[in-house]
Design a protein around this motif. Structure first.
Motif, PDB file in Angstrom:
ATOM      1  N   LYS A  18      21.726 -12.679   9.557  1.00 46.17           N
ATOM      2  CA  LYS A  18      22.372 -11.436   9.138  1.00 46.17           C
ATOM      3  C   LYS A  18      21.409 -10.465   8.464  1.00 46.17           C
ATOM      4  O   LYS A  18      21.681  -9.265   8.381  1.00 46.17           O
ATOM      5  N   ASN A  19      20.271 -10.981   7.979  1.00 46.57           N
ATOM      6  CA  ASN A  19      19.311 -10.122   7.285  1.00 46.57           C
ATOM      7  C   ASN A  19      18.118  -9.723   8.151  1.00 46.57           C
ATOM      8  O   ASN A  19      17.224  -9.029   7.678  1.00 46.57           O
ATOM      9  N   GLU A  64      14.762  -9.008   4.018  1.00 41.80           N
ATOM     10  CA  GLU A  64      15.505  -8.204   4.988  1.00 41.80           C
ATOM     11  C   GLU A  64      14.529  -7.567   5.973  1.00 41.80           C
ATOM     12  O   GLU A  64      13.439  -7.139   5.586  1.00 41.80           O
ATOM     13  N   MET A  65      14.911  -7.513   7.251  1.00 40.43           N
ATOM     14  CA  MET A  65      14.129  -6.810   8.259  1.00 40.43           C
ATOM     15  C   MET A  65      15.089  -6.090   9.205  1.00 40.43           C
ATOM     16  O   MET A  65      16.048  -6.675   9.692  1.00 40.43           O
ATOM     17  N   LEU A  66      14.796  -4.819   9.433  1.00 41.47           N
ATOM     18  CA  LEU A  66      15.617  -4.034  10.353  1.00 41.47           C
ATOM     19  C   LEU A  66      14.716  -3.242  11.283  1.00 41.47           C
ATOM     20  O   LEU A  66      13.874  -2.466  10.837  1.00 41.47           O
ATOM     21  N   GLY A  67      14.873  -3.439  12.566  1.00 40.67           N
ATOM     22  CA  GLY A  67      14.141  -2.674  13.567  1.00 40.67           C
ATOM     23  C   GLY A  67      15.070  -1.701  14.265  1.00 40.67           C
ATOM     24  O   GLY A  67      16.229  -2.030  14.538  1.00 40.67           O
ATOM     25  N   SER A  68      14.578  -0.507  14.544  1.00 42.91           N
ATOM     26  CA  SER A  68      15.394   0.486  15.233  1.00 42.91           C
ATOM     27  C   SER A  68      14.487   1.410  16.035  1.00 42.91           C
ATOM     28  O   SER A  68      13.261   1.238  16.050  1.00 42.91           O
ATOM     29  N   TYR A  88      12.030  -5.558   3.583  1.00 41.08           N
ATOM     30  CA  TYR A  88      12.098  -5.633   2.121  1.00 41.08           C
ATOM     31  C   TYR A  88      11.675  -7.042   1.715  1.00 41.08           C
ATOM     32  O   TYR A  88      12.231  -8.037   2.192  1.00 41.08           O
ATOM     33  N   TYR A  89      10.654  -7.109   0.861  1.00 38.20           N
ATOM     34  CA  TYR A  89      10.138  -8.388   0.389  1.00 38.20           C
ATOM     35  C   TYR A  89      10.770  -8.753  -0.953  1.00 38.20           C
ATOM     36  O   TYR A  89      11.123  -7.881  -1.745  1.00 38.20           O
TER      37      TYR A  89
END
Length: 206
Positions: A18-19, A64-68, A88-89
């Motif tokens: 989820k993150n 958290e990791m989000l790619g777009s 986010y670390y």
């Protein structure tokens, strides 16, 4: 001039948990399947490189990791987009994002560097740098040290009749400024651009 149709750009998702969610583009609808595969392989490769780069520079646990991605231009056989990856670390003051631009000929699969947009031997670095210096002054942008000139293959994307030069976080300005973007009309550089290159195609559609 023959009519050209935009590439179909779909969204794919990688989700480890989820993150950690990565959204990336997939190109469809091109006349040549081998070119379509070449472009999609490039996109997947660059998406993975961003992921790897973030983990390689990890100061602590990735929370958290989000790619777009964003499509900037999809006309006249030129697809220009940016891939982004935010991490986010654990215990970090803020997250870190990197942008990877791709400007691709959808008939050949060629991925262009900035130097590929201009005539051989042209002074595009100096011309663009002069415009950026003027924008920094006009827009009162605070920079980390005096700006001298762009790199020969500085990050960029194409947006219709505009060339947008940009810098990564901390490359030119403090983090709070985000990604410094410098839009330049292709007509300001018309005398040095390659006629059959991405910028030339934008002018040809005028």
């Amino acid at each position: 001039m023959p009519v050209t149709f935009p590439a179909i750009v779909l969204t794919q998702k990688i989700q480890q948990n989820k993150n950690m969610v990565i959204y990336y583009p997939v190109v469809r609808g091109l006349n040549q399947i081998n070119v379509e595969q070449k472009i999609n392989n490039l996109i997947v490769s660059e998406t993975q490189k961003l992921i790897n780069y973030q983990f390689a520079n990890v100061p602590s646990t990735v929370k958290e990791m989000l790619g777009s991605f964003e499509v900037k231009n999809n006309q006249r056989n030129i697809l220009s987009l940016t891939l982004s990856n935010y991490v986010y670390y654990d215990k970090a003051a803020h997250g870190m994002t990197y942008l990877k631009p791709l400007t691709i000929n959808t008939k050949t699969g060629e991925n262009f560097r900035l130097s590929d947009l201009f005539q051989t031997g042209s002074n595009y670095v100096e011309r663009i740098s002069k415009i950026i210096k003027a924008q920094i002054k006009e827009r009162d942008i605070f920079v980390l040290g005096e700006f001298e000139k762009i790199k020969p293959n500085q990050d960029f994307y194409v947006a219709d009749k505009t060339l947008v030069i940009f810098f990564q976080l901390y490359e030119l300005t403090p983090y709070a400024y985000g990604f410094p973007m410098f839009p330049i009309s292709v007509f300001e550089l018309q005398d040095i651009i390659l006629e059959n290159g991405p910028l030339g195609k934008m002018i040809a559609g005028n």
